[in-house]
Design a protein around this motif. Structure first.
Motif, short mmCIF file in Angstrom:
data_model
loop_
_atom_site.label_atom_id
_atom_site.label_comp_id
_atom_site.label_asym_id
_atom_site.label_seq_id
_atom_site.Cartn_x
_atom_site.Cartn_y
_atom_site.Cartn_z
N TYR A 1 -7.05 1.86 -3.24
CA TYR A 1 -6.15 2.32 -2.19
C TYR A 1 -6.58 1.67 -0.87
O TYR A 1 -7.41 2.22 -0.15
N PRO A 2 -6.04 0.50 -0.56
CA PRO A 2 -6.45 -0.18 0.68
C PRO A 2 -6.21 0.74 1.89
O PRO A 2 -5.19 1.41 1.97
N VAL A 3 -7.18 0.76 2.77
CA VAL A 3 -7.18 1.74 3.86
C VAL A 3 -6.31 1.26 5.02
O VAL A 3 -6.40 0.11 5.44
N GLU A 4 -5.48 2.14 5.52
CA GLU A 4 -4.66 1.81 6.69
C GLU A 4 -5.49 2.01 7.96
O GLU A 4 -6.17 3.02 8.11
N ILE A 5 -5.41 1.05 8.86
CA ILE A 5 -6.14 1.18 10.11
C ILE A 5 -5.18 0.96 11.27
O ILE A 5 -5.07 -0.14 11.81
N GLU B 1 -1.02 -0.95 7.71
CA GLU B 1 -0.11 0.11 8.18
C GLU B 1 1.33 -0.31 7.93
O GLU B 1 1.77 -1.36 8.37
N GLY B 2 2.04 0.55 7.22
CA GLY B 2 3.44 0.26 6.94
C GLY B 2 3.63 -0.82 5.89
O GLY B 2 4.74 -1.27 5.66
N PHE B 3 2.55 -1.25 5.24
CA PHE B 3 2.67 -2.22 4.16
C PHE B 3 3.17 -1.49 2.92
O PHE B 3 2.80 -0.34 2.68
N SER B 4 3.97 -2.17 2.10
CA SER B 4 4.36 -1.58 0.82
C SER B 4 3.14 -1.65 -0.10
O SER B 4 2.15 -2.33 0.20
N GLY B 5 3.24 -0.95 -1.25
CA GLY B 5 2.13 -0.95 -2.20
C GLY B 5 1.75 -2.37 -2.61
O GLY B 5 0.58 -2.74 -2.66
N GLY B 6 2.78 -3.18 -2.87
CA GLY B 6 2.53 -4.56 -3.28
C GLY B 6 1.90 -5.38 -2.17
O GLY B 6 0.99 -6.18 -2.42
N GLU B 7 2.38 -5.16 -0.94
CA GLU B 7 1.83 -5.91 0.19
C GLU B 7 0.36 -5.57 0.42
O GLU B 7 -0.45 -6.43 0.75
N LYS B 8 0.04 -4.30 0.23
CA LYS B 8 -1.36 -3.88 0.41
C LYS B 8 -2.27 -4.60 -0.57
O LYS B 8 -3.35 -5.08 -0.21
N LYS B 9 -1.84 -4.68 -1.82
CA LYS B 9 -2.68 -5.32 -2.83
C LYS B 9 -2.76 -6.83 -2.60
O LYS B 9 -3.80 -7.44 -2.76
N ARG B 10 -1.65 -7.40 -2.19
CA ARG B 10 -1.67 -8.83 -1.87
C ARG B 10 -2.60 -9.09 -0.68
O ARG B 10 -3.29 -10.09 -0.62
N ASN B 11 -2.58 -8.14 0.24
CA ASN B 11 -3.43 -8.26 1.42
C ASN B 11 -4.91 -8.23 1.02
O ASN B 11 -5.74 -8.92 1.62
#
Lengths: 450, 266
Positions: B99-103, B157-167
């Protein structure tokens, strides 16, 4: 003993000199203020609106007052230069409680804009100043009454009906003296109907080793459909005590932003009394406090919605570290009949150490039934998982914490309506948290950074 | 001669975990993990819910919320457990979060610049120039087809689930770790996002780095081919096999492993 008594005695003993060195408009309300003070006891620490500030203690020291208006022999421009990249302002200066003429004072201002020494304005425009002076200050407020009894100078800002001042005004306040000094500053701001202006006040102390007290009272009249921004930035020293009381009256359709930013201070009490007696006014009241060492910051605010369809948005954020103390007490009052009021209040705080303390008291008092109001407070620590996430990317714990504290202040900075100041503030907050810059006490002659 | 070869092999070990025990909140989660990883290898760790997979990744990355109560971990010849999380990162360990952390309030750009320069500082290098940094960002973004506009946003922040994982994979690409631990990188991804993420991981694979893929499902392993598959159950690795083990799990579930592990324990 009542700490007020020494000031009352001073006034009784030297009132004549004080009045002689002032003018009729400012002298008129003194006697009544003195009587009011005589009849009031200073609120005890712990009483309803002074839970974390002990006025008795703060006013007790034997401060000198310059009621004889002796020039204190400091040339501000020799020691102090203000320069903000991209922020071009019309600059004025208060040295302690005296007006310091700067090169551009009163020049280059558009027709209809007056920025002047309050003493000078009161002497030369007694009707205009007299119409507004001490009309908002609450006689029952001990700090305002004390200020009224003793004030001899400060700022007078007047923007005539319909005049839109594009260039922001900047007032640099400097406290500097060799022995403990009490400075009594008075500011009177009148923005007439449909007029617009922005004022940035930079509150500095230049001598870090001496106990100095800044007792200031600000009265702001915002006329119909006027726009006014006040950014009040404190960068003083641990030895500085600041007791500031602000009174604001907004007429219909006016839009006012007040932003109290405390980057460095000693002991500060900021009071905001904002009233909206006419419909459709809008107020943004923001503040941020960055506290460390044993600094203390206490904010008290009261926003009165007295007419229909007014909106207020209040946001105060603190970061308290080391053994510092923060306090916030805010009240939104919605009077009977003030329907369609929208009032939002939030106070959010980060407590960084076990010894730091934060006290918060958000209050709503509503006597109308068709309103949207909210109030809330949060006190907590930095998110451990956020810190860890950043560390797994190689940031040190201290860098991670610094970035998170900075990020925490982002929405207060976002509220600033002066783009150049917003950028500068972002930088100042970053430097404040990273410790790459001392306060005024460290910079001495480098000059003001705003 | 035989001895000498063994010695040479051992200095090439990237990660060696021995009898690792760890707990959180007084509860023991890892009960003796043994794991060895060599450069160039891909290891998959699978196991039922609650078996300790995420805890293992957190402990290896140094989350202070977990306490190591026993055992050791050697990373490229250094004591991993003695290092601060940021030092583990500098030394080449990367954790891709489940779960990539939102900052909020910290921009991706500032975050990555701080990360890149912290590592450079650790190795005694000067901070990267603005131009070089922007070029690096551009190159690495392309690997996972990460949109440029995400760079100006706050971290996750505001990334979709896929964007978070790609990030996460983007950050991995920037930091160029020796060992990447990807914790359920496939969870919450649709097929296209899964393919992009997996291709990103494959593009970054060399003979000198290694990857630990933690996953529930065989699906990800169709894209990222593991050399070894480990089954984690009740805080221990109870079975190790080749890629075929994952296929067997897909078919038979975990029950047969649980039964045999529980029987062995008794």
């Amino acid at each position: 003993m009542n700490a007020l008594q020494q000031y009352i005695d001073l006034y009784r003993d030297h009132g004549r000199l004080l009045r002689e060195k002032s003018c009729e408009t400012l002298n008129a309300p003194r006697e009544k203020a003195c009587t009011d003070l005589q009849n009031m006891a200073l609120p005890r620490k712990g009483s309803e609106n002074y839970e974390h500030t002990d006025l008795q203690e703060l006013l007790a020291p034997d401060y000198a007052l310059n009621i004889a208006r002796v020039p204190l022999g400091v040339n501000p421009q020799a020691t102090f230069r203000c320069d903000v990249p991209n922020l071009s302002t019309s600059l004025f200066m208060l040295l302690n409680d005296g007006w310091a003429e700067t090169d551009i004072s009163r020049r280059n201002l558009p027709e209809g804009v007056t920025v002047d020494s309050l003493a000078h304005a009161a002497a030369t425009m007694p009707e205009l100043v007299g119409k507004y002076y001490n009309k908002l200050a609450d006689p029952a407020n001990p700090l305002a009454a004390l200020n009224t009894m003793l004030a001899q100078d400060g700022l007078f800002l007047h923007i005539r009906k319909g005049v839109k001042l594009e260039k922001p005004l900047q007032l640099v306040d400097i406290l500097q003296y060799d022995v403990p000094l009490m400075t009594v500053r008075r500011m009177l701001i009148v923005i007439e109907d449909a007029a617009e202006g922005k004022l940035l006040i930079c509150d500095h102390t230049q001598n870090p080793d001496v106990k100095l007290l800044n007792l200031q009272t600000i009265e702001i009249f915002a006329g119909r459909n006027s726009h006014f921004d006040l950014y009040d930035l404190e960068e003083s020293t641990e030895n500085t005590t600041r007791l500031s009381t602000l009174f604001l009256r907004q007429e219909s359709g006016s839009n006012v932003l007040i932003d109290g930013i405390t980057l460095f201070n000693g002991t500060t009490r900021n009071e905001y009394f904002c009233s909206m007696p006419e419909p459709d006014a809008e107020l943004h009241l923001y503040g941020m406090g960055i506290e460390d060492l044993s600094r203390r910051l206490d904010t008290y605010s009261r926003i009165s919605h007295e007419a229909e369809r007014c909106r207020s948005n209040e946001l105060f954020k603190y970061v308290v570290d080391d053994s510092s103390t923060g306090a916030f007490s805010g009240r939104i009052y919605v009077a009977p009949g003030a329907q369609k009021t929208e009032a939002y209040q939030a106070n959010r705080n980060i407590v960084g150490t076990d010894d730091a303390r934060m006290f918060s008291k958000p209050q709503l008092e509503i006597y109308a039934d068709d309103v949207k109001c909210s109030h809330g407070t949060a006190i907590g620590q930095l998110d451990a998982l956020q810190v860890f996430y950043m560390r797994t990317r190689g940031l040190s714990e201290s860098t991670a914490r610094m970035l998170l504290k900075q990020a925490f202040m982002a929405d207060v900075i976002e509220g600033v309506r002066l783009p150049a100041l917003k950028d500068r503030l972002r930088q100042l907050v970053e430097m404040r948290f990273s410790g790459t810059q001392g306060s005024c006490s460290a910079c001495h002659n480098e000059g003001c950074r705003i | 001669m035989e001895k000498k070869r063994k010695f040479r092999l051992s200095i090439h070990k990237m990660l060696r975990v021995k009898d690792l025990h760890a707990e959180i909140g007084g509860k023991e989660i890892l009960k003796g993990i043994n794991l060895e990883i060599n450069p160039g290898e891909v290891h998959a760790i699978m196991g039922p819910n609650g078996s300790g997979k995420s805890t293992l990744s957190m402990v290896l990355a140094g989350n202070p919320a977990y306490t190591v109560t026993g055992g050791e971990a050697d990373f490229c010849g250094k004591d991993l457990l003695a290092m601060e999380p940021e030092v583990r990162s500098h030394e080449g360990l990367f954790l891709g979060f489940q779960y990539p952390v939102e900052i909020p309030g910290v921009s991706m750009m500032n975050f990555m610049r701080a990360a890149v320069n912290a590592k450079r500082e650790y190795f005694g290098e000067q901070p990267m120039s603005a131009a070089a940094f922007l070029k690096l960002m551009r190159e690495k973004r392309a690997i996972v087809e990460l949109d440029n506009k995400l760079a100006s946003r706050s971290v996750n922040e505001g990334f979709s689930g896929g964007e978070k994982k790609r990030n996460e994979i983007f950050q991995m690409a920037v930091l160029e770790p020796k060992l990447s631990i990807l914790d359920e990188t496939d969870s919450g991804l649709d097929i296209d996002a899964l393919r992009i993420v997996a291709e990103g991981v494959n593009k970054l694979k060399t003979d000198n780095n290694a990857t630990i893929v933690i996953t529930h499902y065989q699906r990800l392993l169709d894209y990222i081919k593991p050399d070894f598959v480990h089954i984690l159950y009740k805080g221990r690795i109870v079975m190790t096999g080749g890629p075929e083990l994952a296929l067997e799990l897909e078919e038979r579930g975990y029950d047969w492993i649980k039964e045999s592990a529980d029987a062995e324990n008794k």
